[in-house]
Design a protein around this motif. Structure first.
Motif, PDB file in Angstrom:
ATOM      1  N   ILE A 142       0.843  -1.200   0.000  1.00  0.00           N
ATOM      2  CA  ILE A 142       0.000   0.000   0.000  1.00  0.00           C
ATOM      3  C   ILE A 142       0.876   1.247   0.000  1.00  0.00           C
ATOM      4  O   ILE A 142       0.577   2.232  -0.686  1.00  0.00           O
ATOM      5  N   THR A 143       1.971   1.207   0.745  1.00  0.00           N
ATOM      6  CA  THR A 143       2.895   2.341   0.788  1.00  0.00           C
ATOM      7  C   THR A 143       3.462   2.624  -0.591  1.00  0.00           C
ATOM      8  O   THR A 143       3.560   3.787  -1.018  1.00  0.00           O
ATOM      9  N   TYR A 144       3.832   1.569  -1.306  1.00  0.00           N
ATOM     10  CA  TYR A 144       4.372   1.755  -2.660  1.00  0.00           C
ATOM     11  C   TYR A 144       3.304   2.363  -3.572  1.00  0.00           C
ATOM     12  O   TYR A 144       3.610   3.218  -4.419  1.00  0.00           O
ATOM     13  N   GLN A 145       2.061   1.933  -3.403  1.00  0.00           N
ATOM     14  CA  GLN A 145       0.976   2.456  -4.226  1.00  0.00           C
ATOM     15  C   GLN A 145       0.774   3.949  -3.968  1.00  0.00           C
ATOM     16  O   GLN A 145       0.606   4.735  -4.904  1.00  0.00           O
ATOM     17  N   ILE A 146       0.794   4.332  -2.700  1.00  0.00           N
ATOM     18  CA  ILE A 146       0.624   5.746  -2.345  1.00  0.00           C
ATOM     19  C   ILE A 146       1.744   6.588  -2.941  1.00  0.00           C
ATOM     20  O   ILE A 146       1.508   7.668  -3.500  1.00  0.00           O
ATOM     21  N   ALA A 147       2.986   6.085  -2.843  1.00  0.00           N
ATOM     22  CA  ALA A 147       4.125   6.823  -3.400  1.00  0.00           C
ATOM     23  C   ALA A 147       3.968   7.000  -4.903  1.00  0.00           C
ATOM     24  O   ALA A 147       4.239   8.080  -5.448  1.00  0.00           O
ATOM     25  N   GLY A 148       3.508   5.953  -5.584  1.00  0.00           N
ATOM     26  CA  GLY A 148       3.309   6.053  -7.021  1.00  0.00           C
ATOM     27  C   GLY A 148       2.236   7.064  -7.389  1.00  0.00           C
ATOM     28  O   GLY A 148       2.380   7.809  -8.367  1.00  0.00           O
ATOM     29  N   GLU A 149       1.159   7.099  -6.604  1.00  0.00           N
ATOM     30  CA  GLU A 149       0.082   8.044  -6.883  1.00  0.00           C
ATOM     31  C   GLU A 149       0.546   9.490  -6.718  1.00  0.00           C
ATOM     32  O   GLU A 149       0.168  10.374  -7.499  1.00  0.00           O
ATOM     33  N   LEU A 150       1.357   9.751  -5.705  1.00  0.00           N
ATOM     34  CA  LEU A 150       1.816  11.118  -5.462  1.00  0.00           C
ATOM     35  C   LEU A 150       2.777  11.611  -6.528  1.00  0.00           C
ATOM     36  O   LEU A 150       3.064  12.813  -6.603  1.00  0.00           O
ATOM     37  N   ILE A 159      -6.141  12.834  -7.853  1.00  0.00           N
ATOM     38  CA  ILE A 159      -7.345  12.741  -7.017  1.00  0.00           C
ATOM     39  C   ILE A 159      -8.136  11.491  -7.365  1.00  0.00           C
ATOM     40  O   ILE A 159      -8.621  10.777  -6.488  1.00  0.00           O
ATOM     41  N   ALA A 160      -8.270  11.203  -8.659  1.00  0.00           N
ATOM     42  CA  ALA A 160      -8.987   9.998  -9.090  1.00  0.00           C
ATOM     43  C   ALA A 160      -8.312   8.747  -8.542  1.00  0.00           C
ATOM     44  O   ALA A 160      -8.979   7.814  -8.074  1.00  0.00           O
ATOM     45  N   MET A 191      -4.833  13.917   1.352  1.00  0.00           N
ATOM     46  CA  MET A 191      -4.318  12.660   0.834  1.00  0.00           C
ATOM     47  C   MET A 191      -3.758  12.807  -0.580  1.00  0.00           C
ATOM     48  O   MET A 191      -2.798  12.127  -0.952  1.00  0.00           O
ATOM     49  N   ALA A 192      -4.369  13.679  -1.384  1.00  0.00           N
ATOM     50  CA  ALA A 192      -3.942  13.854  -2.769  1.00  0.00           C
ATOM     51  C   ALA A 192      -2.928  14.985  -2.942  1.00  0.00           C
ATOM     52  O   ALA A 192      -2.460  15.230  -4.056  1.00  0.00           O
ATOM     53  N   ASN A 193      -2.619  15.683  -1.853  1.00  0.00           N
ATOM     54  CA  ASN A 193      -1.639  16.778  -1.869  1.00  0.00           C
ATOM     55  C   ASN A 193      -2.049  17.890  -2.833  1.00  0.00           C
ATOM     56  O   ASN A 193      -1.279  18.314  -3.698  1.00  0.00           O
ATOM     57  N   VAL A 194      -3.299  18.347  -2.660  1.00  0.00           N
ATOM     58  CA  VAL A 194      -3.793  19.476  -3.452  1.00  0.00           C
ATOM     59  C   VAL A 194      -4.480  20.464  -2.516  1.00  0.00           C
ATOM     60  O   VAL A 194      -4.800  20.132  -1.372  1.00  0.00           O
ATOM     61  N   SER A 195      -4.741  21.656  -3.014  1.00  0.00           N
ATOM     62  CA  SER A 195      -5.450  22.650  -2.212  1.00  0.00           C
ATOM     63  C   SER A 195      -6.934  22.313  -2.150  1.00  0.00           C
ATOM     64  O   SER A 195      -7.459  21.573  -3.000  1.00  0.00           O
ATOM     65  N   ARG A 196      -7.624  22.874  -1.163  1.00  0.00           N
ATOM     66  CA  ARG A 196      -9.060  22.642  -1.047  1.00  0.00           C
ATOM     67  C   ARG A 196      -9.793  23.228  -2.251  1.00  0.00           C
ATOM     68  O   ARG A 196     -10.799  22.674  -2.704  1.00  0.00           O
ATOM     69  N   GLN A 197      -9.308  24.342  -2.777  1.00  0.00           N
ATOM     70  CA  GLN A 197      -9.937  24.956  -3.942  1.00  0.00           C
ATOM     71  C   GLN A 197      -9.832  24.033  -5.157  1.00  0.00           C
ATOM     72  O   GLN A 197     -10.807  23.834  -5.898  1.00  0.00           O
ATOM     73  N   THR A 198      -8.635  23.465  -5.362  1.00  0.00           N
ATOM     74  CA  THR A 198      -8.446  22.530  -6.471  1.00  0.00           C
ATOM     75  C   THR A 198      -9.337  21.307  -6.290  1.00  0.00           C
ATOM     76  O   THR A 198      -9.971  20.837  -7.246  1.00  0.00           O
ATOM     77  N   MET A 199      -9.388  20.797  -5.070  1.00  0.00           N
ATOM     78  CA  MET A 199     -10.207  19.622  -4.794  1.00  0.00           C
ATOM     79  C   MET A 199     -11.675  19.901  -5.120  1.00  0.00           C
ATOM     80  O   MET A 199     -12.349  19.077  -5.757  1.00  0.00           O
ATOM     81  N   ARG A 222     -19.741   6.462  -8.038  1.00  0.00           N
ATOM     82  CA  ARG A 222     -20.890   5.862  -8.719  1.00  0.00           C
ATOM     83  C   ARG A 222     -20.509   5.150 -10.010  1.00  0.00           C
ATOM     84  O   ARG A 222     -21.261   4.306 -10.500  1.00  0.00           O
ATOM     85  N   ASP A 223     -19.364   5.499 -10.578  1.00  0.00           N
ATOM     86  CA  ASP A 223     -18.931   4.885 -11.830  1.00  0.00           C
ATOM     87  C   ASP A 223     -17.438   4.594 -11.718  1.00  0.00           C
ATOM     88  O   ASP A 223     -16.598   5.392 -12.127  1.00  0.00           O
ATOM     89  N   MET A 224     -17.114   3.429 -11.159  1.00  0.00           N
ATOM     90  CA  MET A 224     -15.723   3.045 -10.963  1.00  0.00           C
ATOM     91  C   MET A 224     -14.989   2.968 -12.300  1.00  0.00           C
ATOM     92  O   MET A 224     -13.850   3.418 -12.425  1.00  0.00           O
ATOM     93  N   GLN A 225     -15.638   2.385 -13.305  1.00  0.00           N
ATOM     94  CA  GLN A 225     -15.000   2.227 -14.606  1.00  0.00           C
ATOM     95  C   GLN A 225     -14.722   3.576 -15.255  1.00  0.00           C
ATOM     96  O   GLN A 225     -13.652   3.802 -15.822  1.00  0.00           O
ATOM     97  N   GLY A 226     -15.687   4.488 -15.157  1.00  0.00           N
ATOM     98  CA  GLY A 226     -15.493   5.812 -15.730  1.00  0.00           C
ATOM     99  C   GLY A 226     -14.330   6.542 -15.085  1.00  0.00           C
ATOM    100  O   GLY A 226     -13.517   7.171 -15.778  1.00  0.00           O
ATOM    101  N   LEU A 227     -14.249   6.448 -13.770  1.00  0.00           N
ATOM    102  CA  LEU A 227     -13.161   7.113 -13.056  1.00  0.00           C
ATOM    103  C   LEU A 227     -11.821   6.460 -13.381  1.00  0.00           C
ATOM    104  O   LEU A 227     -10.805   7.146 -13.538  1.00  0.00           O
ATOM    105  N   GLN A 228     -11.820   5.131 -13.501  1.00  0.00           N
ATOM    106  CA  GLN A 228     -10.594   4.417 -13.854  1.00  0.00           C
ATOM    107  C   GLN A 228     -10.126   4.779 -15.264  1.00  0.00           C
ATOM    108  O   GLN A 228      -8.920   4.978 -15.501  1.00  0.00           O
ATOM    109  N   GLU A 229     -11.062   4.881 -16.193  1.00  0.00           N
ATOM    110  CA  GLU A 229     -10.704   5.243 -17.562  1.00  0.00           C
ATOM    111  C   GLU A 229     -10.166   6.668 -17.622  1.00  0.00           C
ATOM    112  O   GLU A 229      -9.240   6.952 -18.399  1.00  0.00           O
ATOM    113  N   PHE A 230     -10.738   7.554 -16.792  1.00  0.00           N
ATOM    114  CA  PHE A 230     -10.200   8.920 -16.742  1.00  0.00           C
ATOM    115  C   PHE A 230      -8.774   8.910 -16.193  1.00  0.00           C
ATOM    116  O   PHE A 230      -7.906   9.623 -16.705  1.00  0.00           O
ATOM    117  N   LEU A 231      -8.524   8.089 -15.180  1.00  0.00           N
ATOM    118  CA  LEU A 231      -7.188   8.010 -14.581  1.00  0.00           C
ATOM    119  C   LEU A 231      -6.157   7.546 -15.597  1.00  0.00           C
ATOM    120  O   LEU A 231      -5.060   8.105 -15.696  1.00  0.00           O
TER     121      LEU A 231
END
Length: 235
Positions: A142-150, A159-160, A191-199, A222-231
């Protein structure tokens, strides 16, 4: 209070997925025979960074925020563990103080294995230390996953990625809405290291696309696939 999986049906969750589910049956039973059931209200902590070494915790219900120390921001939220997850294993490997803080995100029920019980089990079962070490490796993924996301440059894709990770980690904690995340926009921004305005801007877009729904202190995908495809696609 010591309970076995036969006397507390909720402990069956610990045998269905996660670290303990992958261990041999004799070790599983030895761990379950030594648990103490504990309850935590929303906002309560199991321990803080710098506390003395202690035991491990298996989540039977609810969820816990995982908080780490940032040199510039102080203690920040990095992940959320849901039902079936185990944590608190760090000092077992290092012998040092607690390295993370854990806060209940909602009312939670946990199976606590105290440090003396772990030490006793390790003496009684020679392979036990290696089994407990497996929890260190299990959570390191999980730690490796978080590092990769950041390292994702685009804030909206980052954020996605965080949303998808948290939903996957906590879906067993919300029977009425398995895609819900019990966290605020401020939590997610942290968690995503962004500002509240950006979020806020990004979540409005995600909501318009139909990928998420927002509620008070809660986000639902509500749409896991849609969010995954955007990512992965970045459109």
């Amino acid at each position: 209070m010591t309970l076995s999986c036969a006397t507390l049906p909720a402990t069956r969750l610990l045998l269905s997925h996660g670290w303990l589910a992958k261990e041999p049956a004799p070790f599983q039973q030895a761990v379950l025979d030594r648990i103490q059931i504990r309850r935590f209200d929303t906002g309560q902590y199991t321990h803080h960074i710098g506390d003395d070494p202690g035991g491990i915790f298996g989540i039977l219900g609810g969820s816990f925020g995982v908080m780490t120390q940032s040199p510039t921001l102080g203690v920040v939220l990095g992940h959320i563990f849901g039902a079936g997850a185990w944590f608190g294993q760090g000092p077992l490997a290092t012998g040092g103080a607690r390295m993370l803080t854990f806060r209940a995100m909602q009312p939670a029920l946990v199976a606590h294995v105290p440090l003396p019980a772990i030490q006793e089990l390790s003496r009684a079962m020679p392979e036990a230390p290696r089994r407990f070490a497996g929890l260190v490796e299990y959570n390191a993924i999980i730690t490796y996953q978080i590092a990769g996301e950041l390292l994702i440059r685009r804030s909206d894709q980052r954020i996605a990625a965080v949303l998808l990770r948290v939903v996957s980690a906590t879906q067993s904690s919300h029977g009425d809405d398995p895609t819900a995340c019990l966290l605020t926009q401020t939590d997610l921004a942290e968690m995503a290291n962004v500002s509240r305005q950006t979020m806020n801007t990004v979540l409005k877009r995600f909501e318009t696309e139909g990928w998420i729904a927002r509620g008070y202190g809660k986000l639902s995908v509500r749409d896991m696939q849609g969010l995954q495809e955007f990512l992965t696609g970045g459109d």
